[in-house]
Design an enzyme around this catalytic site. Structure first.
Site, PDB file in Angstrom:
ATOM      1  N   HIS A 212       0.964  -0.954  -0.014  1.00  8.62           N
ATOM      2  CA  HIS A 212      -0.131  -0.114  -0.045  1.00  8.62           C
ATOM      3  C   HIS A 212       1.366   1.328   0.167  1.00  8.62           C
ATOM      4  O   HIS A 212       1.297   1.256   0.892  1.00  8.62           O
ATOM      5  CB  HIS A 212      -0.802   0.006   1.455  1.00  8.62           C
ATOM      6  N   HIS A 215      -2.868   6.527  -0.945  1.00 15.32           N
ATOM      7  CA  HIS A 215      -3.443   7.311   0.088  1.00 15.32           C
ATOM      8  C   HIS A 215      -3.247   7.597   1.540  1.00 15.32           C
ATOM      9  O   HIS A 215      -3.699   7.783   2.414  1.00 15.32           O
ATOM     10  CB  HIS A 215      -4.958   6.549   0.260  1.00 15.32           C
ATOM     11  N   TYR A 217      -0.936   6.862   3.520  1.00 13.60           N
ATOM     12  CA  TYR A 217      -0.542   6.064   4.320  1.00 13.60           C
ATOM     13  C   TYR A 217       1.105   6.259   4.434  1.00 13.60           C
ATOM     14  O   TYR A 217       1.682   7.180   4.139  1.00 13.60           O
ATOM     15  CB  TYR A 217      -1.072   5.060   4.103  1.00 13.60           C
TER      16      TYR A 217
END
Length: 399
Positions: A212, A215, A217
């Site tokens: 990931h 977004h 993070y």
């Protein structure tokens, strides 16, 4: 699914993604569901994921924490302990039993957190000390608070976070990788025997992981210049800001093999106040950097998606990144059936990722095939703790 003319339904045509033969191009997005109590995947997830599995379909599991410092939401799953690994196994097996391909998205929330989520009440870590404005829900699900001010990771601490991603990737693959390696050197008859032995004795692992890097993070916090104000080798230039992301990719590739690795990127978004002054350059730099590692896929979020609640009209495009990246490209960002078919037929994307529509329509590929009406999703039940409502109770088409 029955055969569909490629010209009329490009989404339903097969695709070869590395060693994975996909029967169609409709992908389940990694959707945070907050039903993994105490960060442990629960048995009710077996039904949830198996409902959305088709033979030859690709599913990406909800974002899964790489360590106890990675948390920023209540009841999101982890994969850093053996208990969590064991809890994932029957879920993964249910997907494999129906012929699905299953990747685990691994993440670290970084500054998107609060001291109440952190071990011993310590400060969350990030690329810098800039907190997010606004409020965050607390673990008791009743209260909200200001986001905690993060602590910038020291240069010498960053390899430890990279190692957490490496370990999480190994845990996700688990026993499956060992047998995959052996199977690569076996003939077909012996390979089938080894795969059967794996299922009987060892359970099964995910088919791969998705890092990931989107977004707002932790990985994104290093890449975006609105957040990263470091002066060491992880800050300043575009190359330095992307260094952490590249090191995570390199470590995960080294651990489980490039053919089992994807990454999600959102260079154009401003999730959690993480945005970049030159997103086009950021996206192209990462595409070219990823090519060096021959990873399986890149999962890109459309420029029109500003954050989880807001979309904007944008003249920007993923096409330059798509042309630069040599692997499979997945596109996400508010696609419907028509948009998805156009994206495939135009060559803009190889696969299209669906979130809210797939959540509300567990048989989404079948509905696309039949041009059937879609269930409406219920936003108010997205993040509740109920093991059924808004989770496994969306209806299928009647036979």
């Amino acid at each position: 699914m029955s055969e569909t003319k490629p010209s009329s339904q490009p989404l339903l045509t097969p695709y070869q993604m590395g060693s994975f033969h996909l029967a169609h191009r409709v992908v389940l997005a990694p959707l945070t569901r907050q039903r993994s109590y105490n960060n442990i995947p629960q048995p009710h997830a077996i039904l949830y994921y198996s409902q959305r599995t088709t033979r030859g379909g690709l599913l990406i599991a909800e974002a899964t924490g790489v360590s106890d410092t990675a948390q920023g939401y209540v009841d999101t799953p982890g994969i850093w302990t053996q208990e969590q690994v064991e809890a994932w196994k029957p879920i993964v097996k249910a997907v494999h039993d129906k012929g699905g391909i299953f990747f685990c998205q691994i993440w670290h929330c970084g500054r998107y957190s609060h001291v109440d989520y952190q071990p011993n009440g310590q400060s969350p870590v990030s690329s810098a000390s800039k907190p997010i404005s606004g409020k965050i829900g607390l673990p008791n699900r009743k209260d909200v608070a200001d986001f905690s001010t993060p602590r910038p990771l020291k240069t010498e601490e960053i390899p430890n976070i990279v190692a957490d991603f490496r370990k999480a990737a190994r845990n996700a693959i688990d026993a499956g990788m060992f047998f995959n390696l052996i199977c690569g050197y076996a003939d077909l008859k012996n390979r089938m025997f080894l795969m059967l032995l794996q299922l009987l004795l060892f359970g099964t692992g995910f088919d791969g992981v998705e890092i990931h890097g989107a977004h707002g993070y932790l990985v994104d916090q290093f890449m975006k210049d609105s957040v990263n104000d470091r002066t060491d080798c992880y800050g300043g230039t575009l190359e330095n800001r992307c260094r952490f992301a590249v090191e995570v990719v390199e470590a995960v590739v080294d651990e489980i093999g490039a053919e089992h690795v994807g990454i999600r990127l959102s260079p154009f978004s401003a999730h959690s106040e993480a945005y970049d002054s030159n997103p086009e350059a950021l996206g192209l730099y990462m595409a070219e950097a990823l090519n060096k590692y021959n990873i399986l896929y890149a999962h890109l979020v459309e420029p029109r998606v500003l954050n989880s609640q807001t979309t904007i009209a944008s003249g920007k495009s993923l096409i330059p990144i798509r042309k630069a990246f040599k692997g499979t490209l997945l596109a996400a960002g508010g696609y419907d059936q028509n948009d998805g078919n156009k994206a495939i037929s135009s060559g803009k994307a190889d696969l299209v990722v669906y979130g809210r529509l797939f959540l509300a329509n567990p048989d989404l590929p079948k509905r696309f095939e039949l041009n059937a009406p879609l269930n409406k999703y219920h936003r108010e039940t997205f993040y509740t703790s109920d093991s059924v409502v808004g989770y496994t109770d969306y209806p299928f088409l009647e036979s």
